[in-house]
Write an enzyme that holds these catalytic residues in place. Sequence first.
Site, PDB file in Angstrom:
ATOM      1  N   LYS A 112       0.823  -1.218   0.000  1.00  9.89           N
ATOM      2  CA  LYS A 112       0.000   0.000   0.000  1.00  9.89           C
ATOM      3  C   LYS A 112       0.850   1.259   0.000  1.00  9.89           C
ATOM      4  CE  LYS A 112      -4.461  -1.428   1.593  1.00  9.89           C
ATOM      5  NZ  LYS A 112      -5.539  -1.318   2.568  1.00  9.89           N
ATOM      6  N   LYS A 195      -4.853  -9.960  -6.526  1.00  5.56           N
ATOM      7  CA  LYS A 195      -6.033 -10.086  -5.671  1.00  5.56           C
ATOM      8  C   LYS A 195      -7.176  -9.200  -6.179  1.00  5.56           C
ATOM      9  CE  LYS A 195      -5.997  -8.043  -1.713  1.00  5.56           C
ATOM     10  NZ  LYS A 195      -5.731  -7.545  -0.366  1.00  5.56           N
ATOM     11  N   LYS A 198     -10.683  -3.486  -3.948  1.00  4.00           N
ATOM     12  CA  LYS A 198     -11.456  -2.253  -4.144  1.00  4.00           C
ATOM     13  C   LYS A 198     -10.604  -1.181  -4.810  1.00  4.00           C
ATOM     14  CE  LYS A 198     -13.547  -3.017   0.328  1.00  4.00           C
ATOM     15  NZ  LYS A 198     -13.418  -2.692   1.746  1.00  4.00           N
TER      16      LYS A 198
HETATM   17  P1  TYM Z   1     -10.811  -5.434   4.052  1.00  2.00           P
HETATM   18  O1  TYM Z   1     -11.806  -4.364   4.274  1.00  2.00           O
HETATM   19  O2  TYM Z   1      -9.718  -5.194   3.054  1.00  2.00           O
HETATM   20  O3  TYM Z   1     -11.537  -6.780   3.616  1.00  2.00           O
HETATM   21  C1  TYM Z   1     -12.623  -7.297   4.369  1.00  2.00           C
HETATM   22  C2  TYM Z   1     -12.563  -8.798   4.367  1.00  2.00           C
HETATM   23  O4  TYM Z   1     -12.587  -9.291   3.017  1.00  2.00           O
HETATM   24  C3  TYM Z   1     -11.490 -10.162   2.806  1.00  2.00           C
HETATM   25  N1  TYM Z   1     -11.022 -10.007   1.419  1.00  2.00           N
HETATM   26  C4  TYM Z   1     -10.880 -11.016   0.557  1.00  2.00           C
HETATM   27  N2  TYM Z   1     -11.093 -12.343   0.690  1.00  2.00           N
HETATM   28  C5  TYM Z   1     -10.866 -13.118  -0.397  1.00  2.00           C
HETATM   29  N3  TYM Z   1     -10.432 -12.629  -1.579  1.00  2.00           N
HETATM   30  C6  TYM Z   1     -10.208 -11.310  -1.753  1.00  2.00           C
HETATM   31  N4  TYM Z   1      -9.805 -10.829  -2.947  1.00  2.00           N
HETATM   32  C7  TYM Z   1     -10.428 -10.436  -0.651  1.00  2.00           C
HETATM   33  N5  TYM Z   1     -10.302  -9.098  -0.469  1.00  2.00           N
HETATM   34  C8  TYM Z   1     -10.672  -8.857   0.802  1.00  2.00           C
HETATM   35  C9  TYM Z   1     -10.435  -9.718   3.788  1.00  2.00           C
HETATM   36  O5  TYM Z   1      -9.512 -10.756   4.065  1.00  2.00           O
HETATM   37  C10 TYM Z   1     -11.269  -9.352   4.995  1.00  2.00           C
HETATM   38  O6  TYM Z   1     -11.564 -10.492   5.759  1.00  2.00           O
HETATM   39  N6  TYM Z   1      -7.764  -5.123   7.995  1.00  2.00           N
HETATM   40  C11 TYM Z   1      -9.005  -5.666   7.532  1.00  2.00           C
HETATM   41  C12 TYM Z   1     -10.193  -5.232   8.347  1.00  2.00           C
HETATM   42  C13 TYM Z   1     -10.050  -5.404   9.814  1.00  2.00           C
HETATM   43  C14 TYM Z   1     -10.211  -6.610  10.540  1.00  2.00           C
HETATM   44  C15 TYM Z   1      -9.997  -6.260  11.906  1.00  2.00           C
HETATM   45  C16 TYM Z   1     -10.492  -7.926  10.173  1.00  2.00           C
HETATM   46  C17 TYM Z   1      -9.780  -4.428  10.713  1.00  2.00           C
HETATM   47  N7  TYM Z   1      -9.758  -4.928  11.972  1.00  2.00           N
HETATM   48  C18 TYM Z   1     -10.058  -7.219  12.905  1.00  2.00           C
HETATM   49  C19 TYM Z   1     -10.556  -8.877  11.188  1.00  2.00           C
HETATM   50  C20 TYM Z   1     -10.335  -8.522  12.548  1.00  2.00           C
HETATM   51  C21 TYM Z   1      -9.229  -5.218   6.104  1.00  2.00           C
HETATM   52  O7  TYM Z   1      -8.677  -4.253   5.661  1.00  2.00           O
HETATM   53  O8  TYM Z   1     -10.167  -5.932   5.433  1.00  2.00           O
END
Ligand code: TYM
Length: 337
Positions: A112, A195, A198
């Site tokens: 990032k 991957k 967004k």
């Molecule tokens: P975020 O917002 O990027 O994504 C949310 C969830 O979606 C999953 N994900 C995917 N799974 C499969 N294939 C993909 N291409 C894909 N893109 C996203 C992510 O693994 C996630 O589960 N840091 C985290 C959010 C967060 C969080 C937490 C999660 C903040 N605090 C505490 C668990 C526990 C994030 O940016 O997810």
Amino acid sequence: MSERVFSGVQPTGNLHLGNYLGAIRNWVTLQNTYECLFCVVDLHAVTVWQDPAKLRSSTREVAAAMLAAGIDSEKHIIFNQSQVSGHAELAWLLNCVARMGWLGRMTQFKEKAGKDREAASVGLFAYPNLMAADILLYKGTHVPVGEDQKQHLELARDIAAKFNNDFGTETFPLPEPLILGTATRVMSLKDGTRKMSKSEPSDLSRINMTDDADTIARKIKKAKTDPDFLPDSIKGLESRPEARNLLGIYAALADVSMEAAVATFAGQQFSVLKDQLSDVAVAHLAPMQDEYRRLLADKGHVDSVLSKGVERARTLAAPVLREVQDVMGFLHAKPSR
Ligand code: TYM
């Protein structure tokens, strides 16, 4: 010790099929077994600049998507992170536990921040500490996420273990990642080695949860393929990232194993898989999208779900934060009479 699920999604634009298959869909299943907190992680979102009006609307949209996917907000807690101040407070304490070297190894930060790391926000670097705080603030034991979050969860375990060790306590459980299903890493439709995300500029690279049937079909039709027929074994998917991705998405949406998906399309052209994938994607997503649109038209309901969730989360967080403060030696002075 009681078992508790915590997970979160950032309110940074459209949710896509990766978020759904990698995370939210599994939450819907887990809510039958665990006490759960599902968080719209707005404090994480602002590690890169967000338009304030958009952040507000995205926060509601992500909460609505959780509800539309089938999370029961009476039984479980849906809330937005910024409204429970314990997240930021515990994150600070964990900033003092985690080591620079640990954070420096995080691949997501490297990706990032890109080449110009000096220009990245301090928040982007410290982000995994906030994520650890999210989970540990509720003594979360199980964390359902997509594969891309695995490294952050390993760090959360290291932080919890170091805290316990530094203070000679068992304050925090070591949270376990739950990386479930056949689509734990959904890849871009335009490049099976990247991957689905967004932040990818091309909208053709992802299926958004809000895409209508025609858009879904068009994107799948345009998805990258390779020149061969589909293989008859999982081994045959080696070095064929696009075939693996489309079959993995199909398997997840059709609710069959990867082996069964491979067997169904063995020896066929990609076009056959694509047609069936479009049908199954539309059939699966359409009812959720109807519900999502209905919920977005009812802002009052979404806001009341969030505000109730915030209250309940605060109640759970307060004693844990107090315990951490006591363990670390922060004085709670009482007024003398
Ligand atoms: P975020 O917002 O990027 O994504 C949310 C969830 O979606 C999953 N994900 C995917 N799974 C499969 N294939 C993909 N291409 C894909 N893109 C996203 C992510 O693994 C996630 O589960 N840091 C985290 C959010 C967060 C969080 C937490 C999660 C903040 N605090 C505490 C668990 C526990 C994030 O940016 O997810």
